[in-house]
Design a protein around this motif. Structure first.
Motif, PDB file in Angstrom:
ATOM      1  N   ALA A 147       0.971  -1.163  -0.461  1.00 31.81           N
ATOM      2  CA  ALA A 147      -0.196  -0.401   0.004  1.00 31.81           C
ATOM      3  C   ALA A 147       1.391   1.432   0.109  1.00 31.81           C
ATOM      4  O   ALA A 147       0.386   2.244  -0.102  1.00 31.81           O
ATOM      5  N   LEU A 148       1.815   1.576  -0.083  1.00 32.47           N
ATOM      6  CA  LEU A 148       3.657   2.713   0.583  1.00 32.47           C
ATOM      7  C   LEU A 148       2.943   2.910  -1.707  1.00 32.47           C
ATOM      8  O   LEU A 148       3.877   1.858  -2.420  1.00 32.47           O
ATOM      9  N   ALA A 149       2.772   4.212  -1.869  1.00 28.99           N
ATOM     10  CA  ALA A 149       3.331   4.911  -3.108  1.00 28.99           C
ATOM     11  C   ALA A 149       5.062   4.979  -3.494  1.00 28.99           C
ATOM     12  O   ALA A 149       4.995   6.145  -3.009  1.00 28.99           O
ATOM     13  N   GLY A 150       5.669   4.579  -3.016  1.00 30.34           N
ATOM     14  CA  GLY A 150       7.045   4.951  -3.418  1.00 30.34           C
ATOM     15  C   GLY A 150       8.347   3.609  -3.564  1.00 30.34           C
ATOM     16  O   GLY A 150       7.808   2.955  -3.366  1.00 30.34           O
ATOM     17  N   GLU A 151       9.479   3.928  -3.306  1.00 34.75           N
ATOM     18  CA  GLU A 151      10.169   2.707  -3.403  1.00 34.75           C
ATOM     19  C   GLU A 151      10.294   2.673  -2.001  1.00 34.75           C
ATOM     20  O   GLU A 151       9.943   3.599  -0.721  1.00 34.75           O
ATOM     21  N   VAL A 152      10.854   1.564  -1.642  1.00 35.87           N
ATOM     22  CA  VAL A 152      10.572   0.548  -0.041  1.00 35.87           C
ATOM     23  C   VAL A 152      12.108   0.128  -0.354  1.00 35.87           C
ATOM     24  O   VAL A 152      12.373  -0.863  -0.939  1.00 35.87           O
ATOM     25  N   ALA A 153      12.503  -0.007   0.877  1.00 32.96           N
ATOM     26  CA  ALA A 153      13.444  -0.857   1.376  1.00 32.96           C
ATOM     27  C   ALA A 153      13.484  -1.898   2.517  1.00 32.96           C
ATOM     28  O   ALA A 153      12.704  -0.669   3.963  1.00 32.96           O
TER      29      ALA A 153
END
Length: 254
Positions: free
Chosen positions: A107-113
């Motif tokens: 559900a996160l609108a972006g790059e993820v680490a």
């Protein structure tokens, strides 16, 4: 109480659908207000969906050239795959998420680490595009995260804090009534922190209680952009502690 929450949650999509289809007359310039209301409703739905124990979201904000992304990268270290430390041209938001919360990633609108750092288990750290970017998409993305996040780490430096746009954005952060801290970066004079606080107090302390906030001072390091700041330096330790304290704030749970 649980029944009321369930009814409230079930009605939120209806409100959002109504707002999505609602059009104001062209003469009324309130589309930005409607967009913000849609976003706030979406955030309420997200908090209800994720649950009360979900990690809070603390975002780095700052004007162009203030060193926001370098501080972000130095804070989290290069301990994840797929991305390096250096992110000088932040166009998409970047989420640093503990692996325990991997189900939230979709559900996160972006790059993820993803990571396994215990200190950051209960917080999602977010690096954002510059709020004063010349690119409209960057400014829009910064605004989206502004409405989404639960607390702010506002990064500026001795040059940028003289800009009107910096103070206008600080006014916006204060009006949001969410926890925030000021990070003064590239400080090379002992008078800068006191000067900044005096100016802030003058702007926000007239006729009312002065707004208190944590302030982190990061000196100017003579290193290139590709070299992270030593995480053991006292300024970085203070930044870590300040980010953690924002999560612990009662206001951030409201």
């Amino acid at each position: 109480m649980n029944d009321e929450i369930q009814r409230f949650q079930s009605n939120l999509p209806k409100w959002q659908k109504f707002l999505d289809g609602f059009q104001l007359p062209p003469a009324v310039d309130e589309q930005d207000a409607l967009a913000e209301l849609r976003q706030r409703l979406g955030n309420i739905r997200r908090r209800l969906r994720d649950g009360p124990d979900a990690p809070l979201r603390v975002a780095f904000f700052g004007p162009t050239g203030a060193g926001k992304s370098k501080l972000f990268g130095s804070l989290i270290g290069n301990n994840f795959s797929g991305s390096g430390f250096k992110r000088p041209f932040t166009r998409n938001s970047f989420y640093y998420v503990h692996n325990d919360w991997k189900p939230l990633v979709a559900a996160l609108a972006g790059e993820v680490a993803l990571h396994e750092v215990d200190r950051w288990r209960n917080v999602i750290l977010i690096d954002t595009p510059d709020f004063d970017s010349v690119e409209t998409n960057n400014r829009d993305e910064a605004e989206r995260v502004f409405l989404e996040c639960d607390g702010f780490l506002f990064v500026t430096d001795a040059l940028k804090y003289a800009d009107a746009s910096t103070w206008e954005y600080l006014d916006k952060i204060c009006a949001a009534e969410k926890p925030f801290a000021i990070v003064l970066n590239k400080v090379n004079s002992p008078t800068v922190p006191e000067s900044f606080r005096e100016r802030f107090d003058h702007r926000h302390g007239q006729g009312e209680k002065t707004i208190d906030y944590p302030q982190v001072v990061v000196p100017e390091f003579r290193i290139d952009d590709a070299t992270p700041i030593d995480p053991q330096h006292e300024s970085m330790v203070a930044l870590q502690d300040t980010a953690t304290s924002l999560v612990a704030s009662d206001a951030s749970r409201q």
